[in-house]
Design an enzyme around this catalytic site. Sequence first.
Site, PDB file in Angstrom:
ATOM      1  N   HIS A   1       0.811  -1.224   0.000  1.00  0.00           N
ATOM      2  CA  HIS A   1       0.000   0.000   0.000  1.00  0.00           C
ATOM      3  C   HIS A   1       0.843   1.271   0.000  1.00  0.00           C
ATOM      4  O   HIS A   1       0.500   2.257  -0.627  1.00  0.00           O
ATOM      5  CB  HIS A   1      -0.918   0.012   1.215  1.00  0.00           C
ATOM      6  CG  HIS A   1      -2.244  -0.575   0.890  1.00  0.00           C
ATOM      7  ND1 HIS A   1      -3.271  -0.635   1.769  1.00  0.00           N
ATOM      8  CD2 HIS A   1      -2.695  -1.109  -0.257  1.00  0.00           C
ATOM      9  CE1 HIS A   1      -4.290  -1.196   1.188  1.00  0.00           C
ATOM     10  NE2 HIS A   1      -3.970  -1.502  -0.034  1.00  0.00           N
TER      11      HIS A   1
ATOM     12  N   CYS B   1      -9.321  -2.975 -10.553  1.00  0.00           N
ATOM     13  CA  CYS B   1      -8.691  -1.795  -9.947  1.00  0.00           C
ATOM     14  C   CYS B   1      -7.389  -2.120  -9.233  1.00  0.00           C
ATOM     15  O   CYS B   1      -6.801  -1.258  -8.608  1.00  0.00           O
ATOM     16  CB  CYS B   1      -9.655  -1.091  -8.993  1.00  0.00           C
ATOM     17  SG  CYS B   1      -9.924  -1.982  -7.472  1.00  0.00           S
TER      18      CYS B   1
HETATM   19  C1  PEP Z   1      -6.783  -4.541  -4.374  1.00  0.00           C
HETATM   20  O1  PEP Z   1      -6.787  -5.350  -3.436  1.00  0.00           O
HETATM   21  O2  PEP Z   1      -6.490  -4.846  -5.544  1.00  0.00           O
HETATM   22  C2  PEP Z   1      -7.103  -3.138  -4.122  1.00  0.00           C
HETATM   23  C3  PEP Z   1      -7.214  -2.270  -5.100  1.00  0.00           C
HETATM   24  O3  PEP Z   1      -7.227  -2.793  -2.840  1.00  0.00           O
HETATM   25  P1  PEP Z   1      -5.955  -2.395  -1.957  1.00  0.00           P
HETATM   26  O4  PEP Z   1      -6.201  -1.016  -1.495  1.00  0.00           O
HETATM   27  O5  PEP Z   1      -6.044  -3.424  -0.886  1.00  0.00           O
HETATM   28  O6  PEP Z   1      -4.734  -2.527  -2.808  1.00  0.00           O
END
Ligand code: PEP
Length: 600
Positions: A190, A524
Amino acid sequence: MQRLSGIGVSPGIGVGRAVVLIQRAQVLRFSIASTNVDAEIARLDAARRRSAEQLDRIQGRLPSRDLGALFDAQRLMLDDPMLLPRAASIVSEQQVNAEWALQQVFDHLGAIFAAVEDPYLRERTGDLADVVGRLRMNLTPGGAGFRDVLCQCEAPCVLVADELPPSVAGQLDWTIFQAFITNAGSRTYHTAILARSLHVPAVVGLHDATDRIAPGTLIIVDGEEGTVCLDPPAEQVQRAMAIVDRVGSGFSRTSRTRTVRLKADTVAAHALAPLRTLDGVVIRVEANVGFSGEATFARSQGAEGIGLFRSELLLAGRPADELTEDLQYDVYRHLLEDMRPAPVTVRTFDIDEDQLATGEQQRDTLWVSGYEVPRSRLGLRSIRLTLKRRELLRTQLRALVRAARHGDLRVMFPFVSGVEELREARSVLAEAREEVSARGEVPSALGVGVMIEVPSAALTADLLAAECDFLTIGTNDLIQCCLAVDRTDERVSHLYEPLHPAILRLIRHVRRAAARGTVPLSVCGEMASDPAVLALLMGMGLVQFSMTPAAIPLARQVIQELDTRDLRAIAHRALKLHSAPEIEQLLTDALTTRRILERH
Ligand code: PEP
Ligand code: MG
């Protein structure tokens, strides 16, 4: 000079002196000016006084003298010349901050205690950890934590951390820190995502950088190459500084296919014209953002909407009850106004217990146990947590149904594992609507979607599609849950493989379910921001994507050079292959032949 190699996750060059943060033990190391030595020693002294007063109070509150005696050892340790006087000497000898001096003493004494035969003495390690934890807390009284201390570092610095949670990264002053590097992490970490949004050069996955780099070391970070130079020669520093002055931070054009690099040399921002492939298929590209201020940048990069607003970043660094309904309403309204008429999709808080805890609670945990105990990412997080803390979710949903009248707003629930959670979340949404209506306001309609991140949700996508308005595949979590790989654990992060046949099969399964249920589907996760993988996903029939804003111009350019009929044939072959390297080779060859990728 020494050179370390890791994973470049956010491009650009950063030059500065190392500030070392051991996040797991909440210890920060940095060098101090000789003029600050006395002030630093005075901090140790003040921490000793505060700790002594607290221990006296604790002893006084205990019901019997015998129980109170349990703290005698700690009280004695506070005055032991081996502890604080030794830490003060380290401050003046090494010219480092008090926290780091204290940690060195703690490590030294801890090793001595651990080596003694006498079990009674060995058990005193716990008392020592407790006292040191208390002193650490009292070094930054009045609620000021290491985050505040970080903001006092002198620019330019480079942050060297074992790990850097987004809640901490989101609060730092990035004009002080020119870059960061971490032991842990991967591209989809993240904080890596956040670094790209903030345009902070970053290299992660360095394993032991915090052990190898002494505070104050001069460092050059190259976030594109994934390299870190320690103590570079003066000419190299000058060259790096010249690049920083000339270019600032740029955005990556590197594909995961290691031997190739995209041929594009300049990537201009595009107008918001509908994007079409060579064969006329319309593809939508939206942006993943974490701060409301990022919407304008996302637009300038060609985003046709916000496909993912990571609302949990609003909670970074503040207790949940400070994030009121009105405060959230303002954020969502501004986001919609900045993007209007384009749609905005807000994900409800994707947060775990530790991230939700206030600074105070975290510190309590720390000084009682000495170290933070990491909790599982598969525990009480996301929708599971907010369904337990219903008021938190209801407040957010009230703000959303009010804000929806300012534009095209959608809400999506993260980490859903099946229809029951979706139904429960929808019932909280209904409650939020009723509460808003009861106040005499008119709640506006908003689309409801589900993030497909848990394999059970992928496998029941048809059931979920029947009860919501759209699905979004969050590949970052889907990959880690399906492959059982923690994306923040550097020891296994190499197993995190977007092109694993299991992942492609799951995506194909969800795509078919969404088509049968006639609900829109987007992707996404970070996977879509790699042009080679994007091409594969388009070949699998996906037409809507959301990605980090800096990746959008290149994605738009590549999309316009592709023909989906051709991509379908490539995807068909890819799905028959047995392993990720074979799929990667197929993609590399196919896209190089079509001149989308170029051999480097
Ligand atoms: C994902 O898990 O692909 C997503 C976009 O959420 P995160 O914020 O957990 O990366
Ligand atoms: Mg996720």
